[in-house]
Design an enzyme around this catalytic site. Structure first.
Site, PDB file in Angstrom:
ATOM      1  N   ASN A  66       0.870  -1.176   0.000  1.00  0.00           N
ATOM      2  CA  ASN A  66       0.000   0.000   0.000  1.00  0.00           C
ATOM      3  C   ASN A  66       0.907   1.226   0.000  1.00  0.00           C
ATOM      4  O   ASN A  66       1.495   1.568   1.022  1.00  0.00           O
ATOM      5  CB  ASN A  66      -0.890  -0.021   1.255  1.00  0.00           C
ATOM      6  CG  ASN A  66      -1.722   1.249   1.379  1.00  0.00           C
ATOM      7  OD1 ASN A  66      -1.811   2.034   0.436  1.00  0.00           O
ATOM      8  ND2 ASN A  66      -2.327   1.447   2.538  1.00  0.00           N
ATOM      9  N   LYS A 106       0.037   4.267  -0.399  1.00  0.00           N
ATOM     10  CA  LYS A 106      -0.643   5.456   0.136  1.00  0.00           C
ATOM     11  C   LYS A 106      -0.416   6.664  -0.796  1.00  0.00           C
ATOM     12  O   LYS A 106      -0.435   6.503  -2.002  1.00  0.00           O
ATOM     13  CB  LYS A 106      -0.164   5.727   1.559  1.00  0.00           C
ATOM     14  CG  LYS A 106      -0.207   4.476   2.441  1.00  0.00           C
ATOM     15  CD  LYS A 106       0.018   4.755   3.882  1.00  0.00           C
ATOM     16  CE  LYS A 106       0.054   3.440   4.649  1.00  0.00           C
ATOM     17  NZ  LYS A 106      -0.188   3.617   6.054  1.00  0.00           N
ATOM     18  N   HIS A 115      -9.752   0.755   4.073  1.00  0.00           N
ATOM     19  CA  HIS A 115      -8.521   1.002   4.835  1.00  0.00           C
ATOM     20  C   HIS A 115      -8.827   1.988   5.965  1.00  0.00           C
ATOM     21  O   HIS A 115      -9.603   2.919   5.798  1.00  0.00           O
ATOM     22  CB  HIS A 115      -7.425   1.551   3.916  1.00  0.00           C
ATOM     23  CG  HIS A 115      -6.084   1.575   4.580  1.00  0.00           C
ATOM     24  ND1 HIS A 115      -5.718   2.559   5.467  1.00  0.00           N
ATOM     25  CD2 HIS A 115      -5.046   0.711   4.526  1.00  0.00           C
ATOM     26  CE1 HIS A 115      -4.506   2.295   5.914  1.00  0.00           C
ATOM     27  NE2 HIS A 115      -4.075   1.182   5.352  1.00  0.00           N
ATOM     28  N   GLU A 141      -7.287   4.428   7.166  1.00  0.00           N
ATOM     29  CA  GLU A 141      -7.047   5.854   6.873  1.00  0.00           C
ATOM     30  C   GLU A 141      -8.198   6.436   6.071  1.00  0.00           C
ATOM     31  O   GLU A 141      -8.527   7.614   6.209  1.00  0.00           O
ATOM     32  CB  GLU A 141      -5.708   6.019   6.133  1.00  0.00           C
ATOM     33  CG  GLU A 141      -4.537   5.797   7.091  1.00  0.00           C
ATOM     34  CD  GLU A 141      -3.244   5.382   6.439  1.00  0.00           C
ATOM     35  OE1 GLU A 141      -3.143   5.402   5.201  1.00  0.00           O
ATOM     36  OE2 GLU A 141      -2.316   5.012   7.184  1.00  0.00           O
ATOM     37  N   GLU A 183      -5.903  -5.477   9.889  1.00  0.00           N
ATOM     38  CA  GLU A 183      -4.944  -4.413  10.172  1.00  0.00           C
ATOM     39  C   GLU A 183      -5.331  -3.710  11.472  1.00  0.00           C
ATOM     40  O   GLU A 183      -6.137  -2.758  11.447  1.00  0.00           O
ATOM     41  CB  GLU A 183      -4.944  -3.382   9.037  1.00  0.00           C
ATOM     42  CG  GLU A 183      -4.500  -3.934   7.712  1.00  0.00           C
ATOM     43  CD  GLU A 183      -3.818  -2.861   6.883  1.00  0.00           C
ATOM     44  OE1 GLU A 183      -2.697  -3.117   6.443  1.00  0.00           O
ATOM     45  OE2 GLU A 183      -4.393  -1.779   6.703  1.00  0.00           O
ATOM     46  N   GLY A 191       1.652   1.949  10.773  1.00  0.00           N
ATOM     47  CA  GLY A 191       2.573   3.078  10.725  1.00  0.00           C
ATOM     48  C   GLY A 191       3.173   3.450  12.070  1.00  0.00           C
ATOM     49  O   GLY A 191       3.757   4.512  12.216  1.00  0.00           O
ATOM     50  N   SER A 199       2.898  -2.485  10.298  1.00  0.00           N
ATOM     51  CA  SER A 199       4.343  -2.452  10.584  1.00  0.00           C
ATOM     52  C   SER A 199       5.045  -3.765  10.253  1.00  0.00           C
ATOM     53  O   SER A 199       5.918  -4.225  10.997  1.00  0.00           O
ATOM     54  CB  SER A 199       4.589  -2.044  12.040  1.00  0.00           C
ATOM     55  OG  SER A 199       4.056  -0.755  12.280  1.00  0.00           O
TER      56      SER A 199
HETATM   57  C1  PEP Z   1      -1.103   0.005   5.826  1.00  0.00           C
HETATM   58  O1  PEP Z   1      -1.259   1.216   5.763  1.00  0.00           O
HETATM   59  O2  PEP Z   1      -1.894  -0.744   5.223  1.00  0.00           O
HETATM   60  C2  PEP Z   1      -0.012  -0.514   6.634  1.00  0.00           C
HETATM   61  C3  PEP Z   1      -0.027  -1.771   6.968  1.00  0.00           C
HETATM   62  O3  PEP Z   1       1.004   0.390   6.968  1.00  0.00           O
HETATM   63  P1  PEP Z   1       2.376   0.076   7.734  1.00  0.00           P
HETATM   64  O4  PEP Z   1       2.953  -1.180   7.137  1.00  0.00           O
HETATM   65  O5  PEP Z   1       3.224   1.267   7.487  1.00  0.00           O
HETATM   66  O6  PEP Z   1       2.033  -0.133   9.168  1.00  0.00           O
END
Ligand code: PEP
Length: 259
Positions: free
Chosen positions: A9, A11, A95, A97, A167, A173, A213
């Site tokens: 992803n 973003k 997602h 966000e 997630e 993040g 992460s």
């Molecule tokens: C994401 O935004 O889907 C995500 C998993 O981000 P990160 O790996 O940076 O935690």
């Protein structure tokens, strides 16, 4: 055996030129990556360039969101037919966000999942609890409510095409990953609910990815868990070397931990 998916992803990062440069460097790095599916979710303006750059390779590409209708007066939106017309194969939906900053609800996600399946786009549907939900013991309730809304009246004969991404919002993040045991246990809760909705045979075919992460140093341990069928990677997917390590170590047959 479920084929793993390792998805990026990106973003709101990477111009078309930066995306193509990434792919040119990344492709040779994953030549012997095993049989995981690799999917890139670039920002909307880079999607056409990414699809062109991955053509003929094992990599697939999709959008980070979409509308459920094919056309209409919806400024800023992209439709399922617009995505398929440029060769997108996947779409990321729900997602956290987008739920947080763009008012996307699981009722919207429900309409979008149905539209994606009607147009042969593979939906990757994100679920996940906030830190307060987990601390107060509401993780399972939160996930049930999210699935209840997102999967309402979803036809059983299409369910095998859905991909779920668990997630936990507190792990996105932040650098804090759910431990492999916690992630596996939560994936089991999700799969039990999928079994209840769609039957054991179909639920056993469905891929449930972990996101939050993921990095080269933790992906092997996560992927060694029986209920984890891949990873959705944000920050760790922006650099070709780092993401190629995640793809290589994220293979189910390669549980060895990177140094
Ligand atoms: C994401 O935004 O889907 C995500 C998993 O981000 P990160 O790996 O940076 O935690």
């Amino acid at each position: 055996m479920r084929t793993p998916i390792i998805a990026a992803n990106w973003k709101m990062y990477k111009s078309p030129a930066e995306s193509v440069k990434f792919i040119r460097e990344f492709l040779p790095m994953i030549e012997s990556h095993g049989d995981s599916e690799v999917v890139l979710f670039p920002t909307a303006t880079s999607l056409v360039s990414v699809i062109d750059a991955v053509r003929g390779s094992v990599i697939r590409a999709g959008a980070q969101t979409m509308h459920w209708l094919n056309e209409g007066p919806y400024t800023g939106q992209t439709s399922p037919t617009m995505l398929t017309s440029i060769g997108a194969t996947h779409v990321l939906l729900g997602h956290s966000e987008r739920r947080l900053y763009a008012n996307e609800t699981y009722e919207h996600v429900n309409l979008k999942i149905k539209a994606a399946c009607a147009h042969a786009l593979t939906p990757v549907v994100c679920l996940g609890e906030m830190l307060s939900d987990r601390q107060e013991g509401y993780t399972a309730d939160t996930l049930m409510a999210q699935m209840g809304a997102a999967l309402a009246n979803f036809p059983q004969d299409r369910a095998h095409t859905l991909v779920i991404a668990y997630e936990p919002v507190w792990a996105i993040g932040t650098g804090s990953t759910a431990s492999p045991e916690i992630a596996n246990e939560t994936h089991s809760i999700i799969r039990e609910e999928l079994k209840r909705r769609f039957g054991a045979e179909i639920a056993d075919e469905m891929r449930i990815l972990y996101g939050g992460s993921v990095k080269p140093s933790n992906v092997a341990e996560l992927m060694a868990q029986p209920e984890i069928d891949g990873a959705l990677v944000g920050g760790g997917s922006l650099d070709p070397e780092t993401f190629s390590q995640i793809v290589r170590f994220g293979h189910r047959d390669k549980p060895e931990r990177p140094a």
